[in-house]
Each structure stands twice: as structure tokens, then as C-alpha cells.
Design a protein around this motif. Structure first.
Motif, PDB file in Angstrom:
ATOM      1  N   HIS A  81      44.369  38.291  30.460  1.00  0.00           N
ATOM      2  CA  HIS A  81      44.907  39.108  29.372  1.00  0.00           C
ATOM      3  C   HIS A  81      45.757  40.280  29.854  1.00  0.00           C
ATOM      4  CE1 HIS A  81      42.515  36.789  26.621  1.00  0.00           C
ATOM      5  NE2 HIS A  81      41.444  37.038  27.334  1.00  0.00           N
ATOM      6  N   LEU A  82      46.023  40.321  31.140  1.00  0.00           N
ATOM      7  CA  LEU A  82      46.870  41.396  31.672  1.00  0.00           C
ATOM      8  C   LEU A  82      48.347  41.018  31.564  1.00  0.00           C
ATOM      9  CD1 LEU A  82      45.061  42.396  34.965  1.00  0.00           C
ATOM     10  CD2 LEU A  82      45.325  43.825  32.938  1.00  0.00           C
ATOM     11  N   PRO A  83      49.180  41.846  30.985  1.00  0.00           N
ATOM     12  CA  PRO A  83      50.620  41.594  31.048  1.00  0.00           C
ATOM     13  C   PRO A  83      51.048  41.479  32.509  1.00  0.00           C
ATOM     14  CG  PRO A  83      50.142  43.344  29.483  1.00  0.00           C
ATOM     15  CD  PRO A  83      48.865  43.065  30.210  1.00  0.00           C
ATOM     16  N   PRO A  84      51.869  40.511  32.857  1.00  0.00           N
ATOM     17  CA  PRO A  84      52.227  40.302  34.269  1.00  0.00           C
ATOM     18  C   PRO A  84      52.783  41.533  34.963  1.00  0.00           C
ATOM     19  CG  PRO A  84      52.890  38.409  32.959  1.00  0.00           C
ATOM     20  CD  PRO A  84      52.402  39.445  31.985  1.00  0.00           C
ATOM     21  N   GLU A  85      53.453  42.395  34.213  1.00  0.00           N
ATOM     22  CA  GLU A  85      54.012  43.585  34.857  1.00  0.00           C
ATOM     23  C   GLU A  85      52.918  44.554  35.322  1.00  0.00           C
ATOM     24  OE1 GLU A  85      54.309  44.262  30.329  1.00  0.00           O
ATOM     25  OE2 GLU A  85      54.592  42.604  31.749  1.00  0.00           O
ATOM     26  N   GLU A  86      51.687  44.375  34.859  1.00  0.00           N
ATOM     27  CA  GLU A  86      50.589  45.235  35.298  1.00  0.00           C
ATOM     28  C   GLU A  86      49.847  44.675  36.512  1.00  0.00           C
ATOM     29  OE1 GLU A  86      47.951  46.578  32.267  1.00  0.00           O
ATOM     30  OE2 GLU A  86      49.569  47.140  30.903  1.00  0.00           O
ATOM     31  N   LEU A  87      50.126  43.441  36.892  1.00  0.00           N
ATOM     32  CA  LEU A  87      49.401  42.830  37.998  1.00  0.00           C
ATOM     33  C   LEU A  87      49.574  43.579  39.325  1.00  0.00           C
ATOM     34  CD1 LEU A  87      49.897  39.031  37.274  1.00  0.00           C
ATOM     35  CD2 LEU A  87      47.785  40.354  37.057  1.00  0.00           C
ATOM     36  N   PRO A 108      46.834  33.784  20.412  1.00  0.00           N
ATOM     37  CA  PRO A 108      45.982  33.071  19.454  1.00  0.00           C
ATOM     38  C   PRO A 108      45.468  33.995  18.360  1.00  0.00           C
ATOM     39  CG  PRO A 108      44.774  33.538  21.451  1.00  0.00           C
ATOM     40  CD  PRO A 108      46.198  33.948  21.718  1.00  0.00           C
ATOM     41  N   GLU A 109      45.236  33.419  17.189  1.00  0.00           N
ATOM     42  CA  GLU A 109      44.657  34.197  16.092  1.00  0.00           C
ATOM     43  C   GLU A 109      43.152  33.989  15.989  1.00  0.00           C
ATOM     44  OE1 GLU A 109      46.761  33.246  12.517  1.00  0.00           O
ATOM     45  OE2 GLU A 109      48.655  34.128  13.227  1.00  0.00           O
ATOM     46  N   ARG A 110      42.654  32.876  16.559  1.00  0.00           N
ATOM     47  CA  ARG A 110      41.226  32.603  16.568  1.00  0.00           C
ATOM     48  C   ARG A 110      40.823  32.058  17.924  1.00  0.00           C
ATOM     49  NH1 ARG A 110      38.513  32.859  11.922  1.00  0.00           N
ATOM     50  NH2 ARG A 110      36.801  31.597  12.740  1.00  0.00           N
ATOM     51  N   ALA A 111      39.609  32.386  18.335  1.00  0.00           N
ATOM     52  CA  ALA A 111      39.057  31.834  19.569  1.00  0.00           C
ATOM     53  C   ALA A 111      37.533  31.903  19.478  1.00  0.00           C
ATOM     54  CB  ALA A 111      39.547  32.614  20.788  1.00  0.00           C
ATOM     55  N   TYR A 112      36.867  30.888  19.980  1.00  0.00           N
ATOM     56  CA  TYR A 112      35.397  30.845  19.999  1.00  0.00           C
ATOM     57  C   TYR A 112      34.808  31.018  18.594  1.00  0.00           C
ATOM     58  CZ  TYR A 112      36.897  31.838  24.727  1.00  0.00           C
ATOM     59  OH  TYR A 112      37.568  31.804  25.926  1.00  0.00           O
ATOM     60  N   GLY A 113      35.559  30.529  17.601  1.00  0.00           N
ATOM     61  CA  GLY A 113      35.085  30.572  16.226  1.00  0.00           C
ATOM     62  C   GLY A 113      35.272  31.896  15.509  1.00  0.00           C
ATOM     63  N   ASP A 169      46.537  39.041  23.540  1.00  0.00           N
ATOM     64  CA  ASP A 169      47.502  38.129  24.133  1.00  0.00           C
ATOM     65  C   ASP A 169      46.910  37.593  25.430  1.00  0.00           C
ATOM     66  OD1 ASP A 169      49.472  38.492  22.166  1.00  0.00           O
ATOM     67  OD2 ASP A 169      50.272  40.264  23.206  1.00  0.00           O
ATOM     68  N   ALA A 170      47.415  36.439  25.872  1.00  0.00           N
ATOM     69  CA  ALA A 170      46.968  35.834  27.126  1.00  0.00           C
ATOM     70  C   ALA A 170      48.201  35.322  27.863  1.00  0.00           C
ATOM     71  CB  ALA A 170      45.987  34.703  26.855  1.00  0.00           C
ATOM     72  N   TYR A 171      48.110  35.290  29.193  1.00  0.00           N
ATOM     73  CA  TYR A 171      49.283  35.007  30.010  1.00  0.00           C
ATOM     74  C   TYR A 171      48.966  33.919  31.032  1.00  0.00           C
ATOM     75  CZ  TYR A 171      50.710  39.418  27.965  1.00  0.00           C
ATOM     76  OH  TYR A 171      51.025  40.415  27.069  1.00  0.00           O
ATOM     77  N   LEU A 172      49.840  32.900  31.079  1.00  0.00           N
ATOM     78  CA  LEU A 172      49.762  31.869  32.092  1.00  0.00           C
ATOM     79  C   LEU A 172      50.645  32.283  33.268  1.00  0.00           C
ATOM     80  CD1 LEU A 172      50.074  28.699  29.811  1.00  0.00           C
ATOM     81  CD2 LEU A 172      48.073  30.126  30.263  1.00  0.00           C
ATOM     82  N   LEU A 173      50.189  32.009  34.477  1.00  0.00           N
ATOM     83  CA  LEU A 173      50.857  32.523  35.669  1.00  0.00           C
ATOM     84  C   LEU A 173      51.151  31.408  36.657  1.00  0.00           C
ATOM     85  CD1 LEU A 173      48.430  35.516  36.184  1.00  0.00           C
ATOM     86  CD2 LEU A 173      50.754  35.670  35.243  1.00  0.00           C
ATOM     87  N   ARG A 174      52.266  31.528  37.357  1.00  0.00           N
ATOM     88  CA  ARG A 174      52.618  30.589  38.413  1.00  0.00           C
ATOM     89  C   ARG A 174      51.908  30.994  39.704  1.00  0.00           C
ATOM     90  NH1 ARG A 174      54.071  25.963  36.327  1.00  0.00           N
ATOM     91  NH2 ARG A 174      55.687  26.187  34.714  1.00  0.00           N
ATOM     92  N   HIS A 222      44.851  30.809  34.797  1.00  0.00           N
ATOM     93  CA  HIS A 222      45.470  29.674  34.123  1.00  0.00           C
ATOM     94  C   HIS A 222      46.937  29.585  34.536  1.00  0.00           C
ATOM     95  CE1 HIS A 222      42.006  29.165  31.415  1.00  0.00           C
ATOM     96  NE2 HIS A 222      41.953  30.485  31.437  1.00  0.00           N
ATOM     97  N   VAL A 223      47.398  28.371  34.786  1.00  0.00           N
ATOM     98  CA  VAL A 223      48.726  28.151  35.364  1.00  0.00           C
ATOM     99  C   VAL A 223      49.759  27.874  34.275  1.00  0.00           C
ATOM    100  CG1 VAL A 223      50.081  26.644  36.863  1.00  0.00           C
ATOM    101  CG2 VAL A 223      47.775  27.342  37.546  1.00  0.00           C
ATOM    102  N   GLY A 224      50.918  28.485  34.420  1.00  0.00           N
ATOM    103  CA  GLY A 224      52.037  28.268  33.508  1.00  0.00           C
ATOM    104  C   GLY A 224      52.939  29.478  33.528  1.00  0.00           C
TER     105      GLY A 224
END
Length: 205
Positions: A117-123, A153-158, A164-169, A145-147
Motif C-alpha cells: 500500500h505504499l506509493p512507489p515514490e515512498e519506497l 478496490p472498493e471492497r476487500a475481505y467482505g 490503494d495498492a501498488y504492483l511492483l516490478r 505483488h508483481v506488476g
């Protein structure tokens, strides 16, 4: 103004109980991921922080491997679950963006899918923080998670969520770790999931 940390905290406070049941089941079904944790554990000397520990199952697994492990998580409700389920272990509320630890305090640090959930610029700043709290030769294990997408998402785990969530190379993460003072010593790619996943084992240089 709500920050991304606020949104992440509030969302995981909301989903904590249902999240704990699901992720612990998935962890029991993940022998490859546990093998990376075992490799990490064999190389660590000194205390370990499980950063973004959630309900504490990985912290407990590290302790079972013989490590002096403690968990840190942004969500107070997640920490409540972790303390209830593993009362003999140490869990504290905190953020990986500013760990409440002295320089060189740790022999190892695990971020097990918790940079999601970290924006890539904060890594860069977060990896520098990881480096700060590790001893020379300290070990780091990062799962992600790769991408190259941003997910909202508006819903997760019910439950409704607002993070926000970020996929990383992997090559980008390897480069950022190098800039922060880490040398990657092992890489694991995991396919066949909703999103491909990657683990990187590194040491401070």
C-alpha cells in the motif's frame, strides 16, 4: 485531509477479523513462502521485526523458527488480533515509514507483502528506514505483488475499503534496495496466483 496511511489503517481496522482467518489459511498452504522465511531465519543473528505484521501469523512462525521476533503494524485492530492469538509475543502499533527503533537495533527485518500500500515514490525512504534499523550484515526479506498497476478496490475481505495498492516490478525493487544500501542475495518468483508474487532476500552492505 486523509492520508494514504490513514486510509490503510482505517481499512485494515475494518477487515481485521476476517482478514486474519483468510491469510492464516493461505499461509498454511504456502510451503514455498515458508521456505524463504526459513532461509531468512538461518541467516539472521539478533532480533527481528515483522513490519506490517497484520494478525501476527508470520511473527509467530519466525518465533517458532527460533528467532527473537516482534511484530509492528499500522492497524490497532490488527495488533489487537495478534496479541489475542499470540499472547506470548510482542506486538506494537507503528508505521514502517518511521520505525520506533534505534539505529542498528535489528539483525533482521521482514516486510511480508506489507509494502503493498505504499506509493512507489515512498519506497526509497522506507528502504532507507529499513537499512537504518539493521546492523551491518543484517538481513531483509521483502515480499510483494508483481506488476506495474495502481489498484483502488472498493471492497476487500467482505468489507468496504478505501486504500490503494501498488504492483511492483522486481527489477525496480532490486534497484531501490541497492540504492538504500542492500545487496539482494536470493530471488523467488511465484506464479499461478491472481497476481504473480516475488520475494527478495537481501543483506546490508
Amino acid at each position: 485531509m486523509t492520508t494514504h496511511l490513514d486510509a490503510t489503517r482505517e481499512s485494515y481496522d475494518t477487515v481485521a477479523e476476517d482478514y486474519a482467518v483468510l491469510v492464516e489459511q493461505l499461509f498454511r498452504q504456502d510451503p514455498v513462502g515458508r521456505a524463504m522465511l526459513a532461509a531468512f531465519a538461518e541467516q539472521v543473528r539478533g532480533p527481528v521485526a515483522d513490519v506490517g505484521c497484520g494478525p501476527g501469523h508470520v511473527t509467530a512462525h519466525l518465533a517458532a523458527l527460533g528467532l527473537d521476533a516482534a511484530g509492528v503494524d499500522l492497524s490497532p485492530k490488527m495488533i489487537d488480533v495478534a496479541r489475542r492469538q499470540y499472547p506470548d509475543l510482542r506486538f506494537v502499533v507503528g508505521s514502517m515509514t518511521a520505525l520506533d527503533l534505534p539505529d542498528g537495533e535489528l539483525g533482521g527485518l521482514v516486510a511480508w507483502w506489507s509494502i503493498f500500500h505504499l506509493p512507489p515514490e515512498e519506497l526509497p525512504a522506507v528502504f532507507a528506514e529499513f537499512r537504518r534499523v539493521l546492523v551491518p550484515g543484517g538481513r531483509l526479506l521483502v515480499g510483494f505483488h508483481v506488476g506495474d498497476e495502481r489498484l483502488s478496490p472498493e471492497r476487500a475481505y467482505g468489507h468496504p475499503v478505501s486504500y490503494d495498492a501498488y504492483l511492483l516490478r522486481p527489477e525496480r525493487v532490486v534497484g531501490l534496495l541497492g540504492e538504500a544500501g542492500f545487496e539482494v542475495t536470493a530471488r523467488l518468483a511465484m506464479e499461478g496466483r491472481k497476481q504473480p508474487q516475488s520475494c527478495l532476500l537481501a543483506k546490508t552492505v
